[in-house]
Design a protein around this motif. Structure first.
Motif, PDB file in Angstrom:
ATOM      1  N   ALA A  30      47.999  39.194  47.768  1.00  8.66           N
ATOM      2  CA  ALA A  30      46.896  40.851  48.109  1.00  8.66           C
ATOM      3  C   ALA A  30      46.499  41.300  46.625  1.00  8.66           C
ATOM      4  O   ALA A  30      45.853  41.520  46.907  1.00  8.66           O
ATOM      5  N   ALA A  31      47.802  41.147  46.314  1.00 10.26           N
ATOM      6  CA  ALA A  31      47.296  41.815  44.859  1.00 10.26           C
ATOM      7  C   ALA A  31      46.202  41.037  43.637  1.00 10.26           C
ATOM      8  O   ALA A  31      45.551  41.912  43.389  1.00 10.26           O
ATOM      9  N   ILE A  32      46.802  40.172  44.043  1.00 12.47           N
ATOM     10  CA  ILE A  32      46.069  39.230  42.740  1.00 12.47           C
ATOM     11  C   ILE A  32      44.142  38.698  43.545  1.00 12.47           C
ATOM     12  O   ILE A  32      43.496  38.794  42.854  1.00 12.47           O
ATOM     13  N   GLU A  33      44.675  38.751  45.224  1.00 12.94           N
ATOM     14  CA  GLU A  33      43.054  38.521  45.606  1.00 12.94           C
ATOM     15  C   GLU A  33      42.375  40.327  45.449  1.00 12.94           C
ATOM     16  O   GLU A  33      41.189  39.754  45.000  1.00 12.94           O
ATOM     17  N   ILE A  34      42.423  40.985  45.612  1.00 17.32           N
ATOM     18  CA  ILE A  34      42.008  42.830  45.884  1.00 17.32           C
ATOM     19  C   ILE A  34      41.620  42.504  44.356  1.00 17.32           C
ATOM     20  O   ILE A  34      40.121  42.695  43.722  1.00 17.32           O
ATOM     21  N   HIS A  35      42.537  42.533  42.485  1.00 16.30           N
ATOM     22  CA  HIS A  35      42.188  42.437  41.064  1.00 16.30           C
ATOM     23  C   HIS A  35      40.979  41.933  41.594  1.00 16.30           C
ATOM     24  O   HIS A  35      39.506  42.075  40.654  1.00 16.30           O
ATOM     25  N   ASN A  36      40.741  40.631  42.388  1.00 13.92           N
ATOM     26  CA  ASN A  36      40.018  39.618  42.025  1.00 13.92           C
ATOM     27  C   ASN A  36      38.267  39.922  41.940  1.00 13.92           C
ATOM     28  O   ASN A  36      37.756  38.895  42.173  1.00 13.92           O
ATOM     29  N   LYS A  37      38.202  40.211  43.354  1.00  6.96           N
ATOM     30  CA  LYS A  37      37.300  40.562  43.832  1.00  6.96           C
ATOM     31  C   LYS A  37      36.249  41.711  42.610  1.00  6.96           C
ATOM     32  O   LYS A  37      36.087  42.702  41.636  1.00  6.96           O
ATOM     33  N   PRO A  38      35.289  40.925  42.374  1.00  3.27           N
ATOM     34  CA  PRO A  38      33.783  41.782  41.871  1.00  3.27           C
ATOM     35  C   PRO A  38      33.965  42.992  41.803  1.00  3.27           C
ATOM     36  O   PRO A  38      32.856  43.783  40.790  1.00  3.27           O
ATOM     37  N   ILE A  39      33.992  43.075  43.676  1.00  2.00           N
ATOM     38  CA  ILE A  39      33.443  44.611  43.250  1.00  2.00           C
ATOM     39  C   ILE A  39      34.478  45.317  44.365  1.00  2.00           C
ATOM     40  O   ILE A  39      34.412  45.381  45.346  1.00  2.00           O
ATOM     41  N   PHE A  40      35.391  46.599  43.648  1.00  2.00           N
ATOM     42  CA  PHE A  40      36.210  46.974  44.872  1.00  2.00           C
ATOM     43  C   PHE A  40      36.377  48.606  43.877  1.00  2.00           C
ATOM     44  O   PHE A  40      37.090  48.121  42.730  1.00  2.00           O
ATOM     45  N   LYS A  41      36.596  48.877  44.583  1.00  3.75           N
ATOM     46  CA  LYS A  41      37.211  50.612  44.102  1.00  3.75           C
ATOM     47  C   LYS A  41      37.957  51.083  44.558  1.00  3.75           C
ATOM     48  O   LYS A  41      38.953  50.606  45.294  1.00  3.75           O
ATOM     49  N   TYR A  42      38.903  51.264  43.213  1.00  2.57           N
ATOM     50  CA  TYR A  42      39.911  51.707  43.123  1.00  2.57           C
ATOM     51  C   TYR A  42      40.758  50.591  42.899  1.00  2.57           C
ATOM     52  O   TYR A  42      41.872  50.725  43.059  1.00  2.57           O
ATOM     53  N   ARG A  43      40.145  50.054  41.875  1.00  2.00           N
ATOM     54  CA  ARG A  43      40.692  48.454  41.828  1.00  2.00           C
ATOM     55  C   ARG A  43      42.963  48.871  41.639  1.00  2.00           C
ATOM     56  O   ARG A  43      43.490  48.467  41.954  1.00  2.00           O
ATOM     57  N   TYR A  44      42.556  49.176  40.079  1.00  2.00           N
ATOM     58  CA  TYR A  44      44.188  49.178  39.798  1.00  2.00           C
ATOM     59  C   TYR A  44      45.121  49.950  40.366  1.00  2.00           C
ATOM     60  O   TYR A  44      45.984  49.785  40.208  1.00  2.00           O
ATOM     61  N   GLU A  45      44.324  50.819  40.902  1.00  2.00           N
ATOM     62  CA  GLU A  45      45.675  52.111  41.653  1.00  2.00           C
ATOM     63  C   GLU A  45      46.150  51.244  42.931  1.00  2.00           C
ATOM     64  O   GLU A  45      47.162  51.190  42.871  1.00  2.00           O
ATOM     65  N   VAL A  46      45.027  50.477  43.638  1.00  2.00           N
ATOM     66  CA  VAL A  46      45.438  49.451  44.702  1.00  2.00           C
ATOM     67  C   VAL A  46      46.483  48.540  44.466  1.00  2.00           C
ATOM     68  O   VAL A  46      47.474  48.910  45.018  1.00  2.00           O
ATOM     69  N   CYS A  47      45.510  48.168  43.078  1.00  2.00           N
ATOM     70  CA  CYS A  47      46.450  46.616  42.336  1.00  2.00           C
ATOM     71  C   CYS A  47      47.841  47.061  42.086  1.00  2.00           C
ATOM     72  O   CYS A  47      49.482  46.081  42.454  1.00  2.00           O
ATOM     73  N   ILE A 156      43.628  31.833  39.206  1.00  2.00           N
ATOM     74  CA  ILE A 156      43.194  31.870  37.665  1.00  2.00           C
ATOM     75  C   ILE A 156      42.046  32.790  37.673  1.00  2.00           C
ATOM     76  O   ILE A 156      41.423  32.860  38.319  1.00  2.00           O
ATOM     77  N   LEU A 157      42.228  33.849  36.710  1.00  2.00           N
ATOM     78  CA  LEU A 157      41.412  35.118  36.883  1.00  2.00           C
ATOM     79  C   LEU A 157      40.479  34.210  35.798  1.00  2.00           C
ATOM     80  O   LEU A 157      40.850  34.330  34.965  1.00  2.00           O
ATOM     81  N   LEU A 158      39.081  34.756  36.287  1.00  2.00           N
ATOM     82  CA  LEU A 158      38.114  34.277  35.528  1.00  2.00           C
ATOM     83  C   LEU A 158      37.322  36.156  34.769  1.00  2.00           C
ATOM     84  O   LEU A 158      36.624  36.572  35.462  1.00  2.00           O
ATOM     85  N   PRO A 159      37.413  36.152  33.695  1.00  2.00           N
ATOM     86  CA  PRO A 159      37.307  37.365  33.000  1.00  2.00           C
ATOM     87  C   PRO A 159      36.217  37.792  32.933  1.00  2.00           C
ATOM     88  O   PRO A 159      35.155  37.772  31.832  1.00  2.00           O
ATOM     89  N   ILE A 160      34.702  37.612  34.134  1.00  2.00           N
ATOM     90  CA  ILE A 160      33.945  37.942  33.902  1.00  2.00           C
ATOM     91  C   ILE A 160      33.207  38.828  34.065  1.00  2.00           C
ATOM     92  O   ILE A 160      32.914  39.345  34.924  1.00  2.00           O
TER      93      ILE A 160
END
Length: 344
Positions: A30-47, A156-160
């Motif tokens: 779940a953490a990886i999926e949320i991080h890889n969403k293109p738009i997600f507020k509060y990303r790193y706090e939630v992850c 795989i995390l795509l850093p784009i």
């Protein structure tokens, strides 16, 4: 009667361990999926919340499985707090678990004090910490709980994105040099520095942060010495994006009659010498059936390290060849190791 009760208790712990392991796996995905969403507020706090939760479940799964004398559930129904779980497992696994413990301590500190960091953009640093924690988690699940995450899911995390790439070392150098951040952020960065120095003194090369960049070949873990130097850096470093041809294999020579080819430092270490020491170990574990990280391996690597076509040192300050450096290995290193180990 006592034997029957003991057997029943053992079954309960096995069932509990299995359930906790499954939930840990789900929390990390779940953490990886949320991080890889293109738009997600509060990303790193939630992850960070999810990664810490995944680790807490995994650690409790290990305790239920291996440490039968440790009580996970108290009389009031609450379970063992996260710091106690980390300390408990660290006490059992010893020195090899130390980099993981340092990483988790820093992430836990960020999770608990995130409200104090609202004025500073620490996403670059937190991403490096999280990527490292995910790697540690995968290794822990495999080695301690028998769950090979990398076989079941190819994540795989795509850093784009819309900003040019920057590595944690670049960020830390500039952030530390600017010295405009709050006292809370300075304390947080100092805790990363202290963890890196602590690991370095114990002989660990890899740090609690994973370095990352826009490269076609490899990702590298940051060395503790590099991380400490970056946080202490007094001169901000510029960020450069280069477009270049990719050379994936080459032999280096001192022969003056050889054809000359100009290579940038980035090209050499992004494409030719792109494997860290632990990258070699991870690859060897997967490729060779009789591989062990022991004295034999260390002796072999020490000899191969002398070959300039197999290993090169990259210095934090290229003008100071006696300063802090990290050794990188070429793609040919595994072929050389194959002379000493059996292919799977």
């Amino acid at each position: 009667m006592a034997t029957a009760q003991s057997s029943k208790a053992a079954r309960r712990r096995r069932t509990l361990s299995k359930a906790l392991k499954a939930n840990a796996r789900s929390a990390m995905f779940a953490a990886i999926e949320i991080h890889n969403k293109p738009i997600f507020k509060y990303r790193y706090e939630v992850c960070t919340l999810l990664v810490i939760n995944a680790w807490e479940l995994a650690l409790k799964s290990y305790i239920a499985k291996e440490l039968k004398s440790v009580k996970l559930v108290k009389k009031d129904g609450t379970t063992k707090p996260f710091p106690e779980c980390v300390a408990c497992v660290a006490s059992k696994l010893g020195k090899p678990f130390e980099p993981t413990r340092q990483n988790l301590d820093i992430l836990y500190e960020y999770r608990n004090k995130v409200a104090h960091f609202y004025e500073s953009d620490l996403e670059t640093v937190i991403l490096g910490l999280l990527k490292s924690s995910v790697i540690f988690f995968s290794e822990f699940m495999d080695e301690q709980l028998g769950d090979k995450l990398y076989e079941a899911d190819n994540l795989i995390l795509l850093p784009i994105g819309f900003k040019k790439p920057i590595s944690p070392l670049d960020f830390l150098s500039n952030q530390s040099a600017a010295k405009h951040c709050s006292s809370e952020v300075k304390t947080f960065l100092e805790s990363i520095k202290k963890s890196s120095e602590h690991l370095q003194k114990q002989g660990f090369e890899d740090s609690i942060i994973v370095n990352y960049s826009m490269a076609l070949v490899a990702e590298s873990r940051i060395k503790n010495a590099d991380l400490s130097a970056a946080i202490n850096n007094a001169i901000p470093q510029g960020n450069v994006i280069a477009i270049q041809n990719v050379i994936s294999a080459a032999n280096l020579t001192n022969d003056p009659s050889a054809k000359k080819l100009r290579l940038s430092e980035e090209s050499v270490y992004d494409n030719l010498f792109s494997h860290t020491y632990y990258d070699v170990i991870d690859a060897a574990k997967k490729r060779f059936s009789n591989f062990h990280q022991n004295k034999q391996f260390n002796d072999i690597m020490r000899e191969l390290k002398q070959n300039p076509n197999l290993a090169r040192n990259r210095f934090l300050n290229p003008k100071n060849s006696a300063g802090t450096h990290q050794t990188f290995y070429s793609n040919l290193i595994l072929d050389e190791l194959a002379k000493n180990y059996k292919e799977r």
